[in-house]
Design an enzyme around this catalytic site. Structure first.
Site, PDB file in Angstrom:
ATOM      1  N   LYS A 283       0.878  -1.124  -0.027  1.00  0.00           N
ATOM      2  CA  LYS A 283       0.111   0.151   0.129  1.00  0.00           C
ATOM      3  C   LYS A 283       1.009   1.231  -0.041  1.00  0.00           C
ATOM      4  O   LYS A 283       1.906   1.374   0.757  1.00  0.00           O
ATOM      5  CB  LYS A 283      -0.862  -0.006   1.331  1.00  0.00           C
ATOM      6  CG  LYS A 283      -2.086  -0.980   1.288  1.00  0.00           C
ATOM      7  CD  LYS A 283      -2.869  -0.682   2.194  1.00  0.00           C
ATOM      8  CE  LYS A 283      -4.214  -1.489   2.447  1.00  0.00           C
ATOM      9  NZ  LYS A 283      -5.261  -1.174   3.371  1.00  0.00           N
ATOM     10  N   GLU A 369     -19.097  -8.258  10.256  1.00  0.00           N
ATOM     11  CA  GLU A 369     -20.169  -7.370  11.185  1.00  0.00           C
ATOM     12  C   GLU A 369     -21.352  -8.599  11.616  1.00  0.00           C
ATOM     13  O   GLU A 369     -21.650  -8.445  12.739  1.00  0.00           O
ATOM     14  CB  GLU A 369     -21.130  -6.579   9.963  1.00  0.00           C
ATOM     15  CG  GLU A 369     -20.336  -5.438   9.714  1.00  0.00           C
ATOM     16  CD  GLU A 369     -19.481  -5.648   8.483  1.00  0.00           C
ATOM     17  OE1 GLU A 369     -18.724  -4.881   8.005  1.00  0.00           O
ATOM     18  OE2 GLU A 369     -19.475  -6.729   7.979  1.00  0.00           O
ATOM     19  N   ARG A 397     -25.416  -4.985   7.527  1.00  0.00           N
ATOM     20  CA  ARG A 397     -24.956  -6.361   7.038  1.00  0.00           C
ATOM     21  C   ARG A 397     -25.214  -7.397   8.176  1.00  0.00           C
ATOM     22  O   ARG A 397     -24.892  -8.582   7.870  1.00  0.00           O
ATOM     23  CB  ARG A 397     -23.461  -6.071   6.600  1.00  0.00           C
ATOM     24  CG  ARG A 397     -23.080  -5.210   5.875  1.00  0.00           C
ATOM     25  CD  ARG A 397     -21.637  -5.215   5.503  1.00  0.00           C
ATOM     26  NE  ARG A 397     -21.540  -6.072   4.096  1.00  0.00           N
ATOM     27  CZ  ARG A 397     -20.476  -6.355   3.553  1.00  0.00           C
ATOM     28  NH1 ARG A 397     -19.150  -5.805   4.134  1.00  0.00           N
ATOM     29  NH2 ARG A 397     -20.404  -7.049   2.288  1.00  0.00           N
TER      30      ARG A 397
END
Length: 644
Positions: A283, A369, A397
Site C-alpha cells: 500500500k 459484522e 450487514r
C-alpha cells in the site's frame, strides 16, 4: 501536470484498447507515469490514496491481458480503483472524485461499462464474479471473469461462502487475492516466481488434470499423488487451503513485477475452472509517507505531496467519534465488564485509545459484522457488557444477528452507530439512512439520537446501564459545540426535552435536526421538542403538543418511510388525534455524493429547506382552508409529499 511532456505514454491511453496496443516493454514506464499522476491528482483533490498506489501494476496487467469490458473485472469495495478509473477513460475527471456531480469514490455500473459491479461494502466481489461466470457459461460464452479482492476483504465470511460455492461448481473464473497487508516474504523471490510461471502454464495444467483422470481410477496411487502435491506446493506456496476449496492456487508473486504479472495472467487466462492468483503488493507504493503509514494515507484531504499530509488543525470541540472514544475509556475504567468490539473500524470508530488502554478488552473481529454481533451476544449471555462500535451502514450487514441473536434474547448489547444519516463524499453506499427504520420496528430495543455532543455521552451511558439492547446513533463530524460534561448521568428512558415553547407550529426534531429546528423556530415562533428517543417514543409529550398546536412537523435525518416521524403518526392515529402532520426526512431516493452540507441541502434538511417546507405548508393549508373552512379533515395528515 497532465500534459504530454509530463506523461508521454499515459496521455496516449484513453481506454484499455489503447493500453493493449502498447508494446509490453513500455508497461513499466506507464506504471511510473500512472503512479506519479495518481499522487499529484489525488493530493490535489483528496480521496482514497494508499490502496490505489499499491494496485497500479496489477491494474495495468489485468487490463492488458484481459479483453475488458467484455471480460469482467470485479473489484472489491473500490478503494483501489482509482488507477482503473484513470485507464478507462476517466483520467480528465479524476480530480472531481467524491465531489458533488463528479466521479464516484467507488465502482459504479452507471458510470462506466468497465465498472462491472458496484460496491461500497467489502467482500462482495467473489460472489458477484461467480454469478457473472455462471451467466457466461449459460450463454456458451468464453467471456473471462476476474474478482480482485484484498486481504482485508478475505476476513469476511461472505468471501469464504463464495469460494466454497465456486469450488464446488468448477466454473471458469479467476480470483486475484491482492495481499497488501504483509511485506513481500522470502518465498516471493526467484524460486517462487519460477514456480508461479510453471504452475500457471499449460503443461502443468494439462498434466495435472490428465493425471487426476488417470489416478482417480487407482485409489492408492491417487491418494499418494494428492499427498505429494500438497506437500510440495504447501512447503513453498501457502495454497493448500484454497486447493482444498477446489481452486488452482498460484503464487504468491510480487504485484509490482509487471513482466511476471503479465506472463502469469496470460497463462491463467488459458486455464479452465476456478483459479486463485495470490499477489503481494505494498500500500502506498511509490510515495514514501504512504508506504510508512498506509492507514493515515488511506483517505486524504488535499495536501502538498512534497511535504505530505499535514497534522490536522484542532477545531473547536470534539467530533462525535471522539466523544464516543473518550466515553468508552471512561466507562471501561468504571466497569470492568465493558468489552469494546469493532468490525475492522478501529480508527474510524474511535477505538484507538481504548485499544491501547484496554488491549485485553478490545476485539477487532475483521470485516465480519455478523460475527461481531453474535460474538457480543455470547459475551452478554455470560455477564459481560459488550459495546459494538460500527458505522450505521455496516450494521445493515448483520441485521439478522441483531434480531435473532440479540433482540429476541433481550441481551444487553450497546450499539454505537457512527456515520448515521448522510455522510458526504462516500455517497449512498455509506449513508446511514435507515437505522431509525430498521431498529424502531424491533421489540426490546431502545433507540436514541443525541442532539449534541454532551447528550451523546449521556446517551451512551444511559444505554450501557440498561439490561436490554440499546442503540445510540450519531453523525459524522462535529456537533453544535455543546461542552461535554465529565459527569455521566442516565437520562429518563423515553422522555423528550422541550427546547422552546411557541405557538401554532411544533417542530419535533430527532438528533441532528434539533439544531436547525431551533434556528428556524424563532422566525415562525414555533415550539421545538428535542425528542431524544426514537423508541420508546415520548407519547405523552406528543399528545400534549398535539393538543394545543395547529401543525406538527417531524424532522429526522433518516428516510421518512418507517422512520421516527412515522412513529409520531402512529401515536396520533392510535389516539384518534386529528392534527396536520408534516414529515420531513430523507427522500425516497438515494442522495449522491457531495459534502454533508450539500447532501442535507438536497434533502431539504438544512435551515432553508425546513423554512421552505413550512412556507409551502402554510400555502397548502390556507388554500384548502379558504376552499372549505369547515372540512378540516381535508388537510392531509402527512404533507411531506408536497415537498419531496
Amino acid at each position: 501536470m497532465t500534459g504530454s511532456k509530463a506523461y508521454p505514454i499515459l496521455d496516449t491511453v484513453n481506454s484499455p484498447e489503447d493500453l493493449r496496443k502498447l508494446p509490453e516493454s513500455q508497461l513499466e514506464s506507464l506504471a511510473d507515469e500512472l503512479r506519479d499522476f495518481l499522487i499529484h491528482s489525488v493530493s490535489g483533490c483528496g480521496g482514497h490514496f494508499a490502496a490505489g498506489l499499491g494496485a497500479v501494476e496489477l491494474t495495468i496487467a489485468l487490463h492488458y491481458v484481459f479483453n475488458t469490458p467484455d471480460d469482467r473485472l470485479v473489484w472489491d469495495v473500490g478503494h483501489q480503483c482509482y488507477p482503473h478509473k484513470i485507464l478507462t477513460g476517466r483520467r480528465d475527471r479524476i480530480t472531481t472524485i467524491r465531489r458533488k456531480g463528479g466521479l464516484s469514490a467507488f465502482l459504479r455500473r452507471t458510470e462506466s461499462p468497465y465498472d462491472a459491479f458496484g460496491a461500497g461494502h467489502s467482500s462482495t466481489s467473489i460472489s458477484a464474479a461467480l454469478g457473472m461466470a455462471v451467466a457466461a457459461a449459460r450463454e456458451g460464452s468464453d467471456r473471462q471473469v476476474v474478482a480482485i479482492i484484498g486481504d482485508g476483504g478475505m476476513t469476511a465470511g461472505l468471501a469464504y461462502e463464495a469460494l466454497n460455492h465456486a469450488g464446488s461448481l468448477e466454473t471458469d473464473m479467476l480470483v486475484v487475492l491482492n495481499d497488501n497487508d504483509m511485506s513481500i516474504s522470502p518465498n516471493v523471490g526467484a524460486l517462487s516466481k519460477y514456480l508461479a510461471k510453471i504452475l500457471s502454464g499449460k503443461f502443468y495444467a494439462s498434466v495435472r488434470e490428465g493425471g487426476k483422470k488417470v489416478l482417480r481410477k487407482i485409489p492408492p496411487m491417487w491418494e499418494l499423488a494428492q499427498r505429494a502435491e500438497k506437500h510440495v506446493k504447501g512447503m513453498v506456496i501457502p495454497g493448500t487451503f484454497f486447493e482444498e476449496l477446489g481452486f488452482n492456487y498460484i503464487g504468491p508473486i510480487s504485484g509490482h513485477d509487471l513482466p511476471t504479472l503479465v506472463k502469469v495472467l496470460t497463462n491463467l487466462r488459458a486455464i479452465k475452472g476456478p483459479r486463485l492468483l495470490h499477489v503481494v503488493t505494498r500500500k502506498g507504493k511509490g510515495y514514501a509517507p504512504a508506504e510508512a503509514d498506509p492507514v493515515k494515507y488511506h483517505g486524504v484531504s488535499p495536501f502538498n505531496p512534497k511535504v505530505g499530509v499535514a497534522p490536522s488543525k484542532s477545531k473547536s470541540g470534539p467530533t462525535y467519534t471522539q466523544v464516543f472514544g473518550d466515553w468508552l475509556c471512561d466507562m471501561a475504567a468504571l466497569d470492568e465488564r465493558l468489552i469494546g468490539i469493532t468490525p475492522a473500524m478501529c480508527e474510524g470508530s474511535g477505538l484507538v485509545k481504548f485499544s491501547e488502554q484496554y488491549p485485553e478488552r478490545y476485539f477487532d473481529v475483521g470485516i465480519a459484522e455478523q460475527h461481531s454481533v453474535t460474538f457480543a451476544a455470547g459475551l452478554a449471555c455470560d455477564g459481560l457488557k459488550p459495546v459494538i462500535a460500527v458505522y450505521s451502514t455496516f450494521l445493515q450487514r448483520a441485521y439478522d444477528q441483531v434480531i435473532h441473536d440479540v433482540v429476541i434474547q433481550k441481551l444487553p448489547v450497546l450499539f454505537a452507530l457512527d456515520r448515521a444519516g448522510v455522510v458526504g463524499p462516500d455517497g449512498p453506499t455509506h449513508a446511514g439512512s435507515y437505522d431509525f427504520t430498521y431498529l424502531r420496528c424491533l421489540p426490546n430495543t431502545v433507540v436514541m439520537a443525541p442532539a449534541d455532543e454532551n447528550e451523546c455521552r449521556q446517551m451512551l451511558y444511559t444505554g450501557f446501564q440498561l439490561d436490554q439492547p440499546a442503540a445510540v446513533r450519531y453523525p459524522r463530524g462535529r456537533g453544535p459545540g455543546v461542552p461535554v460534561e465529565a459527569k455521566m448521568t442516565a437520562l429518563p428512558i423515553g422522555k423528550a426535552e422541550l427546547r422552546r415553547r411557541g405557538k401554532k407550529i411544533a417542530l419535533l426534531a430527532f438528533g441532528t435536526m434539533v439544531a436547525p429546528a431551533v434556528d428556524v423556530a424563532e422566525e415562525f415562533d414555533a415550539t421545538v421538542v428535542n425528542m431524544r428517543f426514537v423508541k420508546p417514543l415520548d407519547e405523552e409529550m406528543v399528545l400534549d403538543i398535539a393538543a394545543d398546536h395547529e401543525l406538527l412537523v417531524t424532522i429526522e435525518e433518516n428516510v421518512i418511510a418507517g422512520g421516527a416521524g412515522d412513529a409520531v403518526n402512529q401515536c396520533l392515529n392510535a389516539n384518534a388525534i386529528q392534527v396536520p402532520v408534516v414529515n420531513l426526512g430523507l427522500p425516497d431516493r438515494f442522495i449522491e455524493h457531495g459534502t454533508r452540507d450539500e447532501m442535507l441541502k438536497e434533502a431539504g434538511l438544512d435551515r432553508e429547506g425546513i423554512k421552505q417546507a413550512l412556507h409551502k405548508w402554510y400555502a397548502v393549508y390556507h388554500s384548502r382552508d379558504a376552499a372549505d373552512t369547515e372540512n378540516t379533515s381535508a388537510v392531509p395528515r402527512s404533507l411531506h409529499s408536497v415537498k419531496n
